[in-house]
Design a protein around this motif. Structure first.
Motif, PDB file in Angstrom:
ATOM      1  N   LEU A   1      19.108   8.150  38.882  1.00  0.00           N
ATOM      2  CA  LEU A   1      18.165   8.243  37.769  1.00  0.00           C
ATOM      3  C   LEU A   1      18.537   7.257  36.663  1.00  0.00           C
ATOM      4  CD1 LEU A   1      15.716   9.807  36.556  1.00  0.00           C
ATOM      5  CD2 LEU A   1      17.403  11.216  35.413  1.00  0.00           C
ATOM      6  N   MET A   2      19.821   7.146  36.369  1.00  0.00           N
ATOM      7  CA  MET A   2      20.273   6.211  35.338  1.00  0.00           C
ATOM      8  C   MET A   2      19.931   4.776  35.732  1.00  0.00           C
ATOM      9  SD  MET A   2      23.910   8.054  34.212  1.00  0.00           S
ATOM     10  CE  MET A   2      24.778   6.654  34.711  1.00  0.00           C
ATOM     11  N   ALA A   3      20.148   4.433  36.983  1.00  0.00           N
ATOM     12  CA  ALA A   3      19.838   3.073  37.454  1.00  0.00           C
ATOM     13  C   ALA A   3      18.342   2.801  37.367  1.00  0.00           C
ATOM     14  CB  ALA A   3      20.346   2.882  38.878  1.00  0.00           C
ATOM     15  N   ALA A   4      17.533   3.765  37.766  1.00  0.00           N
ATOM     16  CA  ALA A   4      16.077   3.589  37.716  1.00  0.00           C
ATOM     17  C   ALA A   4      15.583   3.454  36.270  1.00  0.00           C
ATOM     18  CB  ALA A   4      15.387   4.759  38.406  1.00  0.00           C
ATOM     19  N   LEU A   5      16.160   4.232  35.370  1.00  0.00           N
ATOM     20  CA  LEU A   5      15.779   4.138  33.954  1.00  0.00           C
ATOM     21  C   LEU A   5      16.154   2.775  33.389  1.00  0.00           C
ATOM     22  CD1 LEU A   5      14.656   5.325  31.348  1.00  0.00           C
ATOM     23  CD2 LEU A   5      16.888   6.426  30.984  1.00  0.00           C
ATOM     24  N   ASP A   6      17.340   2.300  33.717  1.00  0.00           N
ATOM     25  CA  ASP A   6      17.752   0.965  33.264  1.00  0.00           C
ATOM     26  C   ASP A   6      16.776  -0.101  33.760  1.00  0.00           C
ATOM     27  OD1 ASP A   6      19.967   1.858  31.839  1.00  0.00           O
ATOM     28  OD2 ASP A   6      21.374   1.467  33.481  1.00  0.00           O
ATOM     29  N   GLU A   7      16.366   0.004  35.021  1.00  0.00           N
ATOM     30  CA  GLU A   7      15.410  -0.955  35.578  1.00  0.00           C
ATOM     31  C   GLU A   7      14.073  -0.892  34.839  1.00  0.00           C
ATOM     32  OE1 GLU A   7      14.979  -0.566  39.816  1.00  0.00           O
ATOM     33  OE2 GLU A   7      17.147  -0.747  40.135  1.00  0.00           O
ATOM     34  N   ALA A   8      13.609   0.310  34.556  1.00  0.00           N
ATOM     35  CA  ALA A   8      12.324   0.475  33.860  1.00  0.00           C
ATOM     36  C   ALA A   8      12.382  -0.125  32.456  1.00  0.00           C
ATOM     37  CB  ALA A   8      11.945   1.954  33.783  1.00  0.00           C
ATOM     38  N   LEU A   9      13.502   0.049  31.801  1.00  0.00           N
ATOM     39  CA  LEU A   9      13.649  -0.494  30.448  1.00  0.00           C
ATOM     40  C   LEU A   9      13.784  -2.009  30.448  1.00  0.00           C
ATOM     41  CD1 LEU A   9      15.916   2.223  28.830  1.00  0.00           C
ATOM     42  CD2 LEU A   9      13.511   1.748  28.308  1.00  0.00           C
ATOM     43  N   ASP A  10      14.194  -2.577  31.571  1.00  0.00           N
ATOM     44  CA  ASP A  10      14.303  -4.036  31.687  1.00  0.00           C
ATOM     45  C   ASP A  10      12.944  -4.696  31.930  1.00  0.00           C
ATOM     46  OD1 ASP A  10      17.011  -4.093  31.240  1.00  0.00           O
ATOM     47  OD2 ASP A  10      17.548  -4.163  33.365  1.00  0.00           O
ATOM     48  N   GLU A  11      11.947  -3.918  32.323  1.00  0.00           N
ATOM     49  CA  GLU A  11      10.614  -4.464  32.581  1.00  0.00           C
ATOM     50  C   GLU A  11       9.957  -4.879  31.263  1.00  0.00           C
ATOM     51  OE1 GLU A  11       9.135  -5.076  35.526  1.00  0.00           O
ATOM     52  OE2 GLU A  11      11.021  -4.459  36.442  1.00  0.00           O
ATOM     53  N   PRO A  12       9.240  -6.003  31.252  1.00  0.00           N
ATOM     54  CA  PRO A  12       8.623  -6.479  30.015  1.00  0.00           C
ATOM     55  C   PRO A  12       7.380  -5.688  29.593  1.00  0.00           C
ATOM     56  CG  PRO A  12       8.125  -7.980  31.815  1.00  0.00           C
ATOM     57  CD  PRO A  12       9.077  -6.955  32.350  1.00  0.00           C
ATOM     58  N   GLU A  13       6.763  -4.968  30.518  1.00  0.00           N
ATOM     59  CA  GLU A  13       5.553  -4.223  30.179  1.00  0.00           C
ATOM     60  C   GLU A  13       5.872  -3.075  29.231  1.00  0.00           C
ATOM     61  OE1 GLU A  13       6.310  -4.190  33.755  1.00  0.00           O
ATOM     62  OE2 GLU A  13       5.494  -6.205  33.846  1.00  0.00           O
ATOM     63  N   ALA A  14       4.920  -2.792  28.343  1.00  0.00           N
ATOM     64  CA  ALA A  14       5.064  -1.666  27.423  1.00  0.00           C
ATOM     65  C   ALA A  14       5.004  -0.362  28.218  1.00  0.00           C
ATOM     66  CB  ALA A  14       3.966  -1.699  26.374  1.00  0.00           C
ATOM     67  N   LEU A  15       5.810   0.590  27.822  1.00  0.00           N
ATOM     68  CA  LEU A  15       5.811   1.889  28.474  1.00  0.00           C
ATOM     69  C   LEU A  15       4.774   2.793  27.819  1.00  0.00           C
ATOM     70  CD1 LEU A  15       9.648   2.410  28.774  1.00  0.00           C
ATOM     71  CD2 LEU A  15       8.062   2.046  30.647  1.00  0.00           C
ATOM     72  N   THR A  16       4.044   3.513  28.625  1.00  0.00           N
ATOM     73  CA  THR A  16       3.054   4.447  28.097  1.00  0.00           C
ATOM     74  C   THR A  16       3.731   5.766  27.744  1.00  0.00           C
ATOM     75  OG1 THR A  16       2.565   5.373  30.261  1.00  0.00           O
ATOM     76  CG2 THR A  16       1.289   3.411  29.586  1.00  0.00           C
ATOM     77  N   SER A  17       3.058   6.554  26.945  1.00  0.00           N
ATOM     78  CA  SER A  17       3.629   7.868  26.626  1.00  0.00           C
ATOM     79  C   SER A  17       3.691   8.729  27.888  1.00  0.00           C
ATOM     80  CB  SER A  17       2.848   8.565  25.520  1.00  0.00           C
ATOM     81  OG  SER A  17       1.548   8.865  25.938  1.00  0.00           O
ATOM     82  N   GLU A  18       2.762   8.507  28.843  1.00  0.00           N
ATOM     83  CA  GLU A  18       2.801   9.245  30.104  1.00  0.00           C
ATOM     84  C   GLU A  18       4.048   8.871  30.913  1.00  0.00           C
ATOM     85  OE1 GLU A  18      -0.012   7.400  29.239  1.00  0.00           O
ATOM     86  OE2 GLU A  18      -1.156   9.101  28.499  1.00  0.00           O
ATOM     87  N   ALA A  19       4.390   7.584  30.919  1.00  0.00           N
ATOM     88  CA  ALA A  19       5.592   7.142  31.644  1.00  0.00           C
ATOM     89  C   ALA A  19       6.845   7.732  31.003  1.00  0.00           C
ATOM     90  CB  ALA A  19       5.670   5.620  31.667  1.00  0.00           C
ATOM     91  N   ILE A  20       6.885   7.729  29.686  1.00  0.00           N
ATOM     92  CA  ILE A  20       8.054   8.281  29.002  1.00  0.00           C
ATOM     93  C   ILE A  20       8.135   9.787  29.231  1.00  0.00           C
ATOM     94  CG2 ILE A  20       9.079   8.688  26.730  1.00  0.00           C
ATOM     95  CD1 ILE A  20       8.155   5.860  25.995  1.00  0.00           C
ATOM     96  N   ALA A  21       7.000  10.464  29.224  1.00  0.00           N
ATOM     97  CA  ALA A  21       6.995  11.896  29.530  1.00  0.00           C
ATOM     98  C   ALA A  21       7.514  12.134  30.945  1.00  0.00           C
ATOM     99  CB  ALA A  21       5.589  12.462  29.358  1.00  0.00           C
ATOM    100  N   GLY A  22       7.214  11.214  31.850  1.00  0.00           N
ATOM    101  CA  GLY A  22       7.733  11.315  33.219  1.00  0.00           C
ATOM    102  C   GLY A  22       9.242  11.189  33.268  1.00  0.00           C
ATOM    103  N   TRP A  23       9.789  10.264  32.466  1.00  0.00           N
ATOM    104  CA  TRP A  23      11.244  10.131  32.406  1.00  0.00           C
ATOM    105  C   TRP A  23      11.871  11.389  31.830  1.00  0.00           C
ATOM    106  CZ3 TRP A  23      13.720   7.070  35.322  1.00  0.00           C
ATOM    107  CH2 TRP A  23      13.147   5.851  35.710  1.00  0.00           C
ATOM    108  N   ARG A  24      11.261  11.930  30.778  1.00  0.00           N
ATOM    109  CA  ARG A  24      11.779  13.175  30.191  1.00  0.00           C
ATOM    110  C   ARG A  24      11.784  14.280  31.247  1.00  0.00           C
ATOM    111  NH1 ARG A  24       9.956  16.401  24.690  1.00  0.00           N
ATOM    112  NH2 ARG A  24      11.166  18.277  25.170  1.00  0.00           N
ATOM    113  N   ALA A  25      10.685  14.414  31.975  1.00  0.00           N
ATOM    114  CA  ALA A  25      10.596  15.456  33.003  1.00  0.00           C
ATOM    115  C   ALA A  25      11.644  15.249  34.096  1.00  0.00           C
ATOM    116  CB  ALA A  25       9.189  15.471  33.603  1.00  0.00           C
ATOM    117  N   ALA A  26      11.864  14.004  34.510  1.00  0.00           N
ATOM    118  CA  ALA A  26      12.857  13.721  35.550  1.00  0.00           C
ATOM    119  C   ALA A  26      14.264  14.101  35.094  1.00  0.00           C
ATOM    120  CB  ALA A  26      12.801  12.240  35.936  1.00  0.00           C
ATOM    121  N   ILE A  27      14.577  13.788  33.848  1.00  0.00           N
ATOM    122  CA  ILE A  27      15.900  14.138  33.315  1.00  0.00           C
ATOM    123  C   ILE A  27      16.025  15.652  33.208  1.00  0.00           C
ATOM    124  CG2 ILE A  27      17.404  13.978  31.293  1.00  0.00           C
ATOM    125  CD1 ILE A  27      16.160  11.106  30.903  1.00  0.00           C
ATOM    126  N   GLU A  28      14.963  16.305  32.739  1.00  0.00           N
ATOM    127  CA  GLU A  28      15.010  17.763  32.600  1.00  0.00           C
ATOM    128  C   GLU A  28      15.074  18.470  33.943  1.00  0.00           C
ATOM    129  OE1 GLU A  28      11.711  18.561  29.943  1.00  0.00           O
ATOM    130  OE2 GLU A  28      13.027  18.365  28.188  1.00  0.00           O
TER     131      GLU A  28
END
Length: 136
Positions: free
Chosen positions: A64-91
């Motif tokens: 999960l940490m590796a995938a999050l790092d990869e997502a944050l390295d992407e130049p595209e803006a993150l949507t609130s839905e994508a961030i909610a998905g990360w929150r759910a994955a961590i939870e």
């Protein structure tokens, strides 16, 4: 605020998570290493953590940490839905969400109650997650 600025603000709120996750991950490894016994050099410890069955339960968090790092390295803006998905994955890993992997959550809860450093790191992570949007 336009959509690009919204994405930038959400990205900034998400960027504090990797450090909190790494702090928690390190606390878990430190406690598990004490339970495992002396391991030798840092290279030997890394080898054990990545290859020994005693530490295998930590792999979902590592992935999960590796995938999050990869997502944050992407130049595209993150949507609130994508961030909610990360929150759910961590939870799903650390709670309070439904556990995605039973083995991880079972061992995690034990260390959360037994190791103050894990509890402190968990609290810091939960505080950051509380500022992120939720799914649905």
């Amino acid at each position: 605020m336009n959509q690009a600025n919204d994405g930038d603000a959400l990205r900034a709120s998400l960027q504090a998570l990797p450090r909190a996750l790494r702090t928690l991950h390190k606390a878990l490894i430190d406690v598990e290493t004490v339970y495992f016994g002396a391991v030798g050099s840092p290279l030997e410890q890394l080898h054990l953590i990545t290859n020994h069955p005693h530490f295998a339960w930590l792999q979902p968090m590592s992935a999960l940490m590796a995938a999050l790092d990869e997502a944050l390295d992407e130049p595209e803006a993150l949507t609130s839905e994508a961030i909610a998905g990360w929150r759910a994955a961590i939870e799903e890993l650390v709670g309070p969400g439904k556990a995605a992997t039973g083995e991880f959550r079972a061992k995690y809860v034990i260390l959360l109650h037994d190791a103050p450093e894990v509890a402190i790191a968990h609290g810091a992570l939960r505080q950051l997650l509380g500022h992120l949007p939720r799914k649905g």
